[in-house]
Design an enzyme around this catalytic site. Sequence first.
Site, PDB file in Angstrom:
ATOM      1  N   ILE A  28       0.863  -1.187   0.000  1.00  0.00           N
ATOM      2  CA  ILE A  28       0.000   0.000   0.000  1.00  0.00           C
ATOM      3  C   ILE A  28       0.896   1.232   0.000  1.00  0.00           C
ATOM      4  O   ILE A  28       1.764   1.381   0.860  1.00  0.00           O
ATOM      5  CB  ILE A  28      -0.941  -0.010   1.226  1.00  0.00           C
ATOM      6  N   ASP A  29       0.682   2.136  -0.966  1.00  0.00           N
ATOM      7  CA  ASP A  29       1.504   3.347  -1.046  1.00  0.00           C
ATOM      8  C   ASP A  29       0.975   4.413  -0.088  1.00  0.00           C
ATOM      9  O   ASP A  29      -0.100   4.280   0.503  1.00  0.00           O
ATOM     10  CB  ASP A  29       1.593   3.865  -2.485  1.00  0.00           C
ATOM     11  N   SER A  30       1.750   5.481   0.063  1.00  0.00           N
ATOM     12  CA  SER A  30       1.415   6.501   1.062  1.00  0.00           C
ATOM     13  C   SER A  30       0.106   7.220   0.753  1.00  0.00           C
ATOM     14  O   SER A  30      -0.626   7.599   1.665  1.00  0.00           O
ATOM     15  CB  SER A  30       2.558   7.502   1.206  1.00  0.00           C
ATOM     16  N   SER A  58      -2.604   5.944  -0.842  1.00  0.00           N
ATOM     17  CA  SER A  58      -3.687   5.035  -0.461  1.00  0.00           C
ATOM     18  C   SER A  58      -3.788   4.925   1.052  1.00  0.00           C
ATOM     19  O   SER A  58      -4.886   4.866   1.616  1.00  0.00           O
ATOM     20  CB  SER A  58      -3.462   3.643  -1.057  1.00  0.00           C
ATOM     21  N   MET A  59      -2.647   4.919   1.734  1.00  0.00           N
ATOM     22  CA  MET A  59      -2.635   4.811   3.190  1.00  0.00           C
ATOM     23  C   MET A  59      -3.355   6.012   3.813  1.00  0.00           C
ATOM     24  O   MET A  59      -4.141   5.849   4.746  1.00  0.00           O
ATOM     25  CB  MET A  59      -1.192   4.722   3.693  1.00  0.00           C
TER      26      MET A  59
END
Length: 82
Positions: A39-41, A43-44
């Site tokens: 999960i990329d930043s 999306s986080m």
Amino acid sequence: MALSTEEVLSGLAELVNDETGIATDTIALDKSFTDDLDIDSISMMTIVVNAEEKFDVKIPDEDVQNLTTVGDAVNYIVKASA
């Protein structure tokens, strides 16, 4: 009213699934958001905002960087909801 670990894990798994398409049954307490779930930043941050709304908690940006695993996030939300 405090939330249970199971309630938060289930709800968080749904939020992660909605944002990323990752199957809810693969989201477990020991999974790392970045290493295991990829999960990329961006999306986080979406997941964090949605979790704040869903669980009626506030997660300050400086705390988000410490939530590296699903378990970290679940424990944080359970404590914040108490």
